[in-house]
Design a protein around this motif. Structure first.
Motif, PDB file in Angstrom:
ATOM      1  N   THR A 143      -2.177  -8.329   0.038  1.00 53.49           N
ATOM      2  CA  THR A 143      -0.805  -8.222   0.793  1.00 53.49           C
ATOM      3  C   THR A 143      -0.745  -6.844   1.584  1.00 53.49           C
ATOM      4  O   THR A 143       0.187  -6.983   2.280  1.00 53.49           O
ATOM      5  CB  THR A 143       0.249  -8.553  -0.218  1.00 53.49           C
ATOM      6  N   GLY A 144      -1.622  -5.945   1.600  1.00 52.90           N
ATOM      7  CA  GLY A 144      -1.320  -4.830   2.224  1.00 52.90           C
ATOM      8  C   GLY A 144      -1.029  -3.595   1.509  1.00 52.90           C
ATOM      9  O   GLY A 144      -0.668  -3.665   0.287  1.00 52.90           O
ATOM     10  N   ARG A 169       1.544  -1.515   1.540  1.00 54.18           N
ATOM     11  CA  ARG A 169       2.896  -1.199   1.221  1.00 54.18           C
ATOM     12  C   ARG A 169       3.554  -1.292  -0.132  1.00 54.18           C
ATOM     13  O   ARG A 169       3.543  -2.284  -0.696  1.00 54.18           O
ATOM     14  CB  ARG A 169       3.876  -1.987   2.200  1.00 54.18           C
ATOM     15  N   ASP A 173       4.657 -10.440  -0.282  1.00 55.16           N
ATOM     16  CA  ASP A 173       4.982 -10.313   1.148  1.00 55.16           C
ATOM     17  C   ASP A 173       5.745 -11.428   1.630  1.00 55.16           C
ATOM     18  O   ASP A 173       6.181 -11.633   2.778  1.00 55.16           O
ATOM     19  CB  ASP A 173       3.768 -10.011   1.875  1.00 55.16           C
TER      20      ASP A 173
END
Length: 64
Positions: free
Chosen positions: A45-46, A48, A62
Motif C-alpha cells: 500500500t506504500g 506512508r 489505503d
C-alpha cells in the motif's frame, strides 16, 4: 508492538505491525531536529506510516 531505547542523542524504536509481515524503525534525533522511518520491506500500500497507524487491522488501509 514496539520497543525502543536511547542511542546517544537519538531515540530509536522498532514498530511491528502485528497484522502484517512488516516492521518499521523510527529514529528521532533531537539534536538534528529530525525523525526518520525506514521499513524493513515497504508494504504494497506504500510507505506512508500514518495509513497503517490509522487503520491497523485492515489489509488495505489505503482504500478505507
Amino acid at each position: 508492538m514496539a520497543s525502543g531505547a536511547w542511542q546517544g542523542s537519538a531515540f530509536v524504536a522498532d514498530l511491528v505491525l502485528i497484522t502484517t509481515p512488516h516492521h518499521v524503525r523510527l529514529v528521532v534525533d533531537g539534536d538534528a531536529g529530525r525523525a526518520t522511518a525506514v521499513w524493513s520491506t515497504v508494504p504494497l500500500t506504500g510507505p506512508r506510516l500514518e495509513l497503517h497507524l490509522r487503520s491497523p487491522l485492515m489489509t488495505r488501509p489505503d482504500v478505507a
